[in-house]
Structure formats: structure tokens, C-alpha cells
Design a protein around this motif. Structure first.
Motif, short mmCIF file in Angstrom:
data_model
loop_
_atom_site.label_atom_id
_atom_site.label_comp_id
_atom_site.label_asym_id
_atom_site.label_seq_id
_atom_site.Cartn_x
_atom_site.Cartn_y
_atom_site.Cartn_z
N PRO A 132 0.79 -1.40 -0.15
CA PRO A 132 0.06 0.00 -0.21
C PRO A 132 0.85 1.45 0.02
CG PRO A 132 -0.05 -1.07 2.21
CD PRO A 132 1.01 -1.78 1.36
N GLY A 133 0.34 2.55 -0.01
CA GLY A 133 0.74 3.83 -0.10
C GLY A 133 -0.18 4.96 0.32
N ILE A 134 0.52 5.77 0.58
CA ILE A 134 -0.58 7.07 0.97
C ILE A 134 0.19 8.48 0.39
CG2 ILE A 134 -1.67 8.13 3.09
CD1 ILE A 134 -0.38 5.77 4.65
N THR A 135 -0.69 9.37 0.05
CA THR A 135 -0.10 10.76 -0.10
C THR A 135 -1.18 11.67 -0.12
OG1 THR A 135 1.10 12.16 -1.37
CG2 THR A 135 -0.36 10.50 -2.77
N PRO A 136 -1.13 12.87 0.48
CA PRO A 136 -2.30 13.97 0.45
C PRO A 136 -2.42 14.29 -0.95
CG PRO A 136 -0.19 14.66 1.63
CD PRO A 136 0.13 13.56 1.20
N PHE A 137 -3.73 14.75 -1.26
CA PHE A 137 -4.05 15.25 -2.63
C PHE A 137 -5.10 16.54 -2.39
CE2 PHE A 137 -5.67 15.14 -7.00
CZ PHE A 137 -4.58 14.88 -7.45
N ILE A 138 -4.81 17.30 -3.38
CA ILE A 138 -5.92 18.48 -3.34
C ILE A 138 -6.81 18.38 -4.58
CG2 ILE A 138 -6.22 20.85 -3.11
CD1 ILE A 138 -3.50 21.09 -1.68
N TYR A 139 -7.86 18.24 -4.63
CA TYR A 139 -8.74 18.23 -5.83
C TYR A 139 -9.22 19.76 -5.85
CZ TYR A 139 -9.25 13.37 -5.76
OH TYR A 139 -8.64 12.11 -5.67
N SER A 140 -8.53 20.63 -6.55
CA SER A 140 -8.95 21.82 -6.54
C SER A 140 -9.90 22.30 -7.71
CB SER A 140 -7.71 22.72 -6.83
OG SER A 140 -7.81 24.01 -7.34
N ARG A 141 -10.85 23.15 -7.39
CA ARG A 141 -11.65 23.63 -8.39
C ARG A 141 -11.03 24.22 -9.59
NH1 ARG A 141 -17.08 24.31 -5.99
NH2 ARG A 141 -16.82 23.61 -3.68
N LYS A 142 -10.05 24.71 -9.60
CA LYS A 142 -9.22 25.47 -10.52
C LYS A 142 -8.68 24.35 -11.43
CE LYS A 142 -8.17 29.31 -7.39
NZ LYS A 142 -7.05 29.30 -6.52
N MET A 143 -8.51 23.08 -10.98
CA MET A 143 -7.49 22.31 -11.66
C MET A 143 -8.58 21.64 -12.93
SD MET A 143 -4.92 20.17 -9.27
CE MET A 143 -5.78 18.60 -9.85
N PRO A 144 -8.33 21.49 -14.05
CA PRO A 144 -9.21 20.77 -15.05
C PRO A 144 -9.30 19.37 -14.73
CG PRO A 144 -7.31 22.09 -16.11
CD PRO A 144 -6.90 22.18 -14.73
N THR A 145 -8.32 18.77 -14.33
CA THR A 145 -8.30 17.17 -14.06
C THR A 145 -9.17 16.98 -12.80
OG1 THR A 145 -6.42 17.60 -12.91
CG2 THR A 145 -6.15 16.30 -14.79
#
Lengths: 264, 567
Positions: free
Chosen positions: B344-357
């Protein structure tokens, strides 16, 4: 026209008091009685500000014109001015941790010294410290990768370790000396150290500038030695004399843009 | 024990085909009954919605990774804190809440059962110790089988019965409920610094392909007649153009018959598996293709993994994926290899409204829910905390029920969604009946729990959620904020006939059951496989075999579900 609210500590306590309510934004428009009722955290209990401070003066409706004067030693009071956006705080003594953390505007003047994490993740405003500052000045919250983003911190005395940790903007000026790891993980912004600086300055920095006017201990081997610059101009400031430029920290990858100027 | 009458509620109970009828629900001794004789306590539910308690089918809420995520993210904990009350403990954490907080937050939303989505067998003891600390809900854990040396060896040698006997032992030893496959073979390849990028990309040394592994485990699952189907996190999760792999994966179990009345495969967090494009500049939604495939295949159930546009944590047993994510974000990350089992693995992630993806990812999650016609086939999750924390469920409900709310959010995210997803053209709005399916009834059915959970018929567990919503007065497509608010704080959450939450406040705490499968196989076969297990433990494992199985005493209110295999 500035109005003052004066806080005089009543009791000295060993357990720290967490008082993020001490800021003009909270006091504005409140009566002295209401201010005394504001909650503070003492150990695991919630108490009233009035239990710990004599409160006098008058609070202006508009926080912008409000100044809070803390007369006396508050070296066990944390979070003064945390998140403040406007107005002024004057502390005539020493302060505990998190002074002006996450602050967005306004001005804090401390006549004594401050503990660690002052100006943590701040975005704007100004903090002036007449004494010394401890570690993590203008740094990030534990575990976070976003430190100070804007504003200015001026320290007349010395500063501790990891000044400007994860800094992403703004300015920090240390008039005295600085301990190790100044500008660690720095990404943007400006740090001026007028005295000398201990080892590992700029460790893992990827951007931003550090100017050292005094002595500098051994620089990390992952910095490249650049040219000598005569008379430095950065962000509208001028620094006379000859400076050696160092670029790094290449431990972070091939395209890093961090710069250290050391006055020769 | 107490008796309870929920009077005049507006009941949504899809398993029993009850669609918004006004009726009374009678509770006695923690079960729903037909008749009461004593002096039952009455709760007036007139003008309120009554549903079965919510069931979480895929959430990383306990286990080694979750704890890793908590430990290395103090900044996540400063963002969300709940002080203690007279009945509850304090807790912190936005995307990785503490154990107690996890239970409280689920219960406040009217959830009564939750499954933790990935338990490496070697970490089973830890996982159950954590589950033990999660109050309020019934729990279960999914046992990871993706990079398991025993399974790969047996399947490669065609020893399907031995494999079944091993899986049966593994479920008992780890007190697991489901056979979970995460990035089949890929997690083993990661031990060699590689990954499996297609269904025919074999794992190093074992030389078995993801296709063979999935097919084999589907067969094993049906031989063992397990309550749930295999629970699959497919290959190429989060990768560009991965919808091709996903569509192919859906076909793998073809030809195998489910041993019970349920799906043959549960494909999880499909939002992360519906990507088109070959660079991040032409990244696009392929939710329509996936929906088409699911619509034409009644044997598949998916859950969505809807992105909620938050700053969250990604954690999965898919180690190579986490490595890949951190190479995009350059944030801190963790990776580990669990001996012979998984990585397994872990990393923080920010789903930003400004990001197309991130904006397209948000659209995909909702597209899946709306384009797949049968709600029984598309359950609602956020793959907590990967696409967003579970406390956002009420918001997703509101998005599904209101086109206007979707339009409002769409106007705030990156405008690429209008070109590269179909979200803007979808008029469908979920009804309360549909919501009851995708949040509880569908889960119960998919998990094989519908005999006792996910419905309000006589004999079911008295796990009930009451929401202060009057369907005849509220228009969900217009009052979406109200819908979000009401689903966030249940008027009542009743667990085993006890009122735990009233008006969104916890009034008492109780510990739920831990569900696990006691899978039985032929004694001789089991003995033979035990010899293999003993040999391999001596040779390869860092723990003694005797210390490996989780004892029943660790579980809170241990509840076994017995299934006898056909071998």
C-alpha cells in the motif's frame, strides 16, 4: 483615531493559556464586560478572559482603529493575534508560542521575546519583535508544506532554528544572528539575516532568496557557487558591498532556483 | 429490551418495494417485528423520512494505512476537531478522522454499518484493534488478496480447489468479510519496482497475469459461496486512458455463475477507472462508455468514488499508484511492502476547483451515478478518503437530486467539463427511493446482507435512519441546500432498536458487531493446504504462524456469517 483596550495579567500560571481571542477582530464593538466573557482555553478547561486579565479602556466599533495593549509578562499565553486581519496589538513583555499565526493583516509589536511558531503560515500584516524569536519563525504548521505566504516579520534580536521553514512569500528580517536550518524547504520570499547564520542554511530550498550580511557557517555541498555581485538590489532594497551568490538546493532536483547571497 | 414504534413515517424501503408510503415501524429486542404487545415508546415520525440505516460499502476507515495517514498528517487534524461531550469522546481529523470520530460521524448521518475497504492480512490484528475502537456502527473488513504468493502460485498451477481452501483459511484467520483485489498482480510487481499496466501484463517471477488472477479469484469466491462477490480495484487506477482496461476487466468473470442471488463482481471506485485521453491536456471523461458497459451487464455492480473537490488524503493498497501520484504533486508520501501479500501507499491530494483534471474527475463521479440506469448497480461512495471524506455524502446526495445544484457547482469549477464530460447534458435527478437504494439497500444486497440489513421488513435488524424531510413539502431539485443539511444530521439514528442520535446529536454510544465470514471447506483439503501454509510461514514470513490469526476475542460482538463451500 485609535482607541486602546488594555489587558493586565492578573495571575502567573505554569500551564499555558490559549487565547486566540486576543485580537482586534474579536474585541471590536464589544463592551469591556463582553470582552471579559470571551472564552480562553486553560489546560483542558474553558475559562473566561476576565479570569486572567484586568481589562480596561474602550473597544472601537471598527477593528481597524483598535489597539490592544498587553501590559506585562504573558510568556505563558499562546496564540495572541492568531488569525487577525486588522488593527494593532502591542505586548509590553514576552509572549508564548503561535503569536500572530495565520494572520492576514494588521500589526503586532512585541517589546520582549517570543516563543516558537510566531507568524506561522501568516499571509499578511506585520510582526515586529524587539527581543528574540525562538524556532520556526514564519514556518508551517507541523506536517504542512505551506509556510508563511505574505506580510513581514522583523526581529531586532536573534532567531532560533528553522526560520522561514516552507516559506512561500513575504519577508523576514533578522537583525541579530540566526540558528541552523534558516530557510529550510523555502519556495519563495525573502529572508534577510543581518547577523551571522549557523549551518545548513537553505537546506532543501527550491526558490526564494536568503541574504546573509554577517558570517555564514559551512554551506551544504548541494549548493552551486555562483558569481560575485557588486551591490545587491532585491525587491526595491539595496545592499551595498560585494556578495557571493550560491544557488541550490540541488538535493531537491536539477531545476531549483533558491539563491543565497553572502556578503563578502 | 425496549420496544419502539416509529409512527406515521414516510418510509422508503426499496428491498420491500416500499416507496414513500406512510406506515409504522415496530421494533422489539433490536429487531423489526410485526406486532407489539407492551407499552412501546412512540416516536412521532409524521412528515419525516424513514429509511433503513445507511450502509458504507467501501471506506478506508481502519487499518495500517489509515493510521499511517493520521500519523503523517498533523495538518489534517488541525482542520477538523470535535470536542468531547457528556457521551462522546473528542476527536480530530478531516480526511483521516480518529476511530471514535469515525463512528460518531457515520452515525450522525444515519449510517449504521460500515466496511473498511482494504486490510492486508498481516495487518489484520491492527485493523481489528482499530475497528474495536469505532463505536456506533456494525463493521467488517475486506481482506486483500492481490499480491498474495500462495494465491498466485495455486492459480498459476491450476490448483483452484487448494486456492479456495487457502482463501477460506485466510478469511477465517484475518476475520475478513470479503475477498478484495487491489491492482491485481500490480502490487506484487511493485516489489520489483514494476507495475502491471494491462490485463495481460504478468507479475514477475509468478508469471501470472491480472486476467488469470481475477478470473481465478472470482471462481474461488463462488466455490466458497461467499456473501459478497469479489471486490475489485482494477488495474491502471487513476491512469490516463484506463477506461479500456476497465471495460476489459468487466468481461473477465464472464462464464462464471454467481453462487448466490447477487453480482459476480463488484468493481469499486470506478470514477478513478473511467479516464480517456493520453496526456493531461486531452484528459477526458469516459463515464458514458463505462455506463454503457454496466447497463448491458446485469452481473456487475460498481461504486462511484465520487470526487467532492476537497483537500483530502489518498490511501490505497495500490502502491505504484501512490508513487505515481506523488510524482505529480511532489507532496509527502508513504509506501510499504507487506511481505508476501500486498504493497500500500499514502499521499495527500488536493482536488482543486481550478484544476481541469479535478473538475473532470468531479463530473465523472456524478456522470456514473446518473448515466447508469439501474441504481442497484451504481452505489454511492467517495472511496473515503481517496476522492473525498465520507462526511460529504449529504452533498453528493444533493448533487444527485438536483440538476440545479450540479449546474451551480459546474459554474464554479474549470470550464473544461463542458467539453470533456457530459455532465452538463444530464437532466436526471434521483428520487428519495433511488437515494435509499444507492446508500443502503443496494449495499445490503451487494454485500449479501439483505437478510438482516438494508431493509425494514419483519426480522431485519432495527437499524433505522429518520430524516426531518417531508417529501410532499420539499422540492429537492430546488431546495438542495436543505437536503444536504438534513442528510448531514439525522433526526434519529436507531441501531439495534436503541436511539443513538437525536436531532443530529449523539445521545448514547454503543458498539456494533464485527461481521466476518466463517468459510468452511472439506477437512482433508484444508489439512493439505495447512501443510503448505506452515512450510511457507517458516520459510518466508516474519511472524510465527501461531501469532498470525486474529482471535475472536479481539472483535466487538463477533458475528460470523457461515458459508460452506462446494469443495
Amino acid at each position: 483615531m485609535m482607541t486602546d483596550v488594555i489587558l493586565v495579567p492578573k495571575v502567573q500560571h505554569k500551564i499555558s493559556l490559549e487565547a486566540e481571542v486576543i485580537k482586534p477582530d474579536e474585541f471590536a464593538g464589544k463592551t469591556i464586560e463582553e470582552i471579559k466573557e470571551l472564552p480562553v482555553y486553560f489546560g483542558n478547561t474553558v475559562q473566561k478572559l476576565g479570569d486572567f486579565f484586568e481589562v480596561s479602556g474602550s473597544a472601537e466599533e471598527n477593528a481597524e482603529n483598535l489597539r490592544i495593549v498587553v501590559e506585562g509578562d504573558v510568556s505563558r499565553v499562546k496564540r495572541i493575534g492568531e488569525g487577525m486581519t486588522t488593527g494593532e496589538i502591542l505586548v509590553k513583555g514576552d509572549v508564548d508560542m503561535y503569536l500572530g499565526a495565520r494572520m492576514k493583516g494588521g500589526r503586532i509589536v512585541v517589546e520582549g521575546s517570543v516563543d516558537s511558531f510566531a507568524g506561522q503560515q501568516m499571509r499578511g500584516g506585520e510582526i515586529e519583535i524587539k527581543g528574540n524569536a525562538k524556532d520556526y519563525l514564519g514556518g508551517s504548521y507541523r506536517g504542512d508544506w505551506r509556510g508563511m505566504r505574505g506580510g513581514r516579520i522583523i526581529v531586532e534580536g536573534n532567531a532560533g532554528k528553522e526560520v522561514a521553514e516552507f516559506m512561500r512569500g513575504g519577508e523576514i528580517i533578522i537583525k541579530g544572528n540566526c540558528d541552523s536550518f534558516a530557510g529550510v524547504h523555502m519556495k519563495k520570499g525573502l529572508v534577510i539575516i543581518e547577523g551571522s547564520v549557523a549551518e545548513r542554511v537553505g537546506a532543501e530550498m527550491v526558490g526564494g532568496s536568503i541574504i546573509v550580511l554577517g558570517e555564514m557557517a559551512n554551506l551544504l555541498p548541494s549548493f552551486k557557487i555562483g558569481e560575485v555581485v557588486e551591490g545587491l538590489k532585491i525587491d526595491g532594497r539595496e545592499f551595498p558591498g560585494k556578495f557571493r551568490k550560491y544557488i541550490g538546493d540541488f538535493a531537491e532536483g536539477p531545476s531549483v532556483k533558491g539563491v543565497i547571497y553572502k556578503r563578502l | 429490551m425496549s420496544e419502539l414504534v416509529l409512527k406515521n413515517g414516510i418510509v422508503y424501503d426499496p428491498i420491500n418495494n416500499v416507496n414513500g408510503e406512510k406506515m409504522d415501524i415496530l421494533v422489539k429486542d433490536g429487531k423489526i417485528v410485526e406486532k407489539l404487545n407492551g407499552n412501546a415508546k412512540t416516536i412521532d415520525c409524521s412528515g419525516k423520512i424513514v429509511m433503513p440505516g445507511g450502509i458504507e460499502i467501501h471506506s478506508h476507515m481502519a487499518g495500517g494505512k489509515v493510521n499511517g495517514g493520521r500519523l503523517f498528517q498533523p495538518e489534517d487534524h488541525v482542520r477538523f476537531a470535535m470536542p468531547k461531550t457528556k457521551v462522546t469522546r473528542s476527536g480530530t481529523g478531516f480526511s483521516t478522522p480518529t476511530t471514535f470520530l469515525t463512528g460518531y460521524l457515520y452515525s450522525k448521518m444515519g449510517y449504521t454499518t460500515g466496511m473498511t475497504a482494504a486490510m492486508p492480512p498481516l495487518m489484520a490484528r491492527h485493523t481489528h484493534e482499530e475497528l474495536k475502537d469505532i463505536p456506533m456502527i456494525d463493521k467488517g473488513a475486506y481482506c486483500l488478496t492481490d499480491g498474495n504468493w500462495f494465491i498466485m502460485k495455486y492459480l498459476k498451477n491450476g490448483e483452484i480447489e487448494k486456492c479456495a481452501a487457502y482463501v477460506s483459511w485466510l478469511l477465517k484467520a484475518t476475520k475478513g468479510y470479503v475477498v478484495k483485489i487491489t491492482n491485481p498482480c500490480g502490487t506484487e510487481a511493485w516489489g520489483w519496482g514494476k507495475n502491471c499496466r494491462s490485463l495481460d501484463d504478468p507479475a514477475p517471477y509468478f508469471d501470472i497475469t491480472p486476467r488469470e488472477l481475477v478470473k481465478g479469484l472470482v471462481e474461488v469466491n463462488e466455490i466458497l459461496k461467499l456473501p459478497h462477490s469479489v471486490h475489485l480495484h482494477a488495474n491502471n487506477c487513476g491512469r490516463l486512458g484506463n477506461f479500456v482496461t476497465t471495460l476489459e476487466t468487466f468481461k473477465v468473470p464472464n462464464g462464471t455463475k454467481p453462487a448466490a442471488k447477487r453480482q459476480i463482481m463488484h468493481a469499486t471506485h470506478i470514477q478513478f477507472h473511467s479516464y480517456g485521453g493520453d496526456t493531461w491536456h486531452n484528459f477526458e471523461s469516459k463515464a458514458d462508455e463505462i455506463a454503457k458497459a454496466v447497463n448491458s451487464n446485469k452481473n456487475i455492480v460498481i461504486d462511484t468514488g465520487t470526487v467532492t473537490l476537497d483537500h483530502t488524503t489518498t490511501m490505497t493498497a495500490d502502491g505504484p499508484l501512490e508513487y505515481y501520484l506523488q510524482s505529480l504533486t511532489h507532496l509527502k508520501w508513504m509506501n510499504r511492502n507487506v511481505e508476501m501479500e500486498t504493497s500500500p501507499g499514502i499521499t495527500p491530494f488536493i482536488y482543486s476547483r481550478k484544476m481541469p483534471t479535478a473538475s473532470i474527475q468531479w463530473a465523472i463521479g456524478l456522470e456514473l451515478s446518473l448515466l447508469i440506469k439501474d441504481p442497484w448497480q451504481v452505489l454511492m461512495t467517495t472511496d473515503h478518503p481517496n476522492a473525498g471524506p465520507f462526511i460529504r455524502y449529504p452533498r453528493i446526495i444533493a448533487w444527485l437530486m438536483s440538476r440545479k445544484y450540479r449546474e451551480e457547482t459546474a459554474s464554479k469549477v474549470h470550464k473544461v467539463i463542458y467539453d470533456r464530460s457530459t455532465i452538463d447534458g444530464i437532466d436526471r435527478e434521483y428520487s428519495f427511493y433511488d437515494i435509499a437504494i444507492v446508500t443502503r439497500a443496494g449495499e445490503a444486497k451487494a454485500l449479501g446482507l439483505s437478510d438482516r440489513k438494508g431493509h425494514l421488513g419483519v426480522g431485519a435488524d432495527a437499524d433505522i435512519a429518520v430524516y426531518d424531510i417531508n417529501p410532499s413539502e420539499i422540492d429537492p431539485s430546488r431546495d438542495y441546500k436543505e437536503i444536504e443539511k438534513k442528510f448531514s444530521s439525522a433526526a434519529y439514528t436507531i441501531k439495534d432498536g436503541e436511539i443513538l442520535v437525536k436531532n443530529g446529536e449523539i445521545v448514547q454510544t454503543r458498539y456494533g458487531r464485527t461481521l466476518w465470514v466463517n468459510s468452511k471447506v472439506d477437512g482433508e483439503l484444508e489439512k493439505e493446504v495447512m501443510k503448505d501454509i506452515e512450510y511457507n510461514f517458516k520459510r518466508y514470513y516474519s511472524v510465527n504462524l501461531a501469532n498470525y490469526p486474529v482471535r475472536e476475542e479481539v472483535l466487538t460482538r463477533s458475528t460470523e456469517v457461515t458459508r460452506s463451500a462446494s469443495v
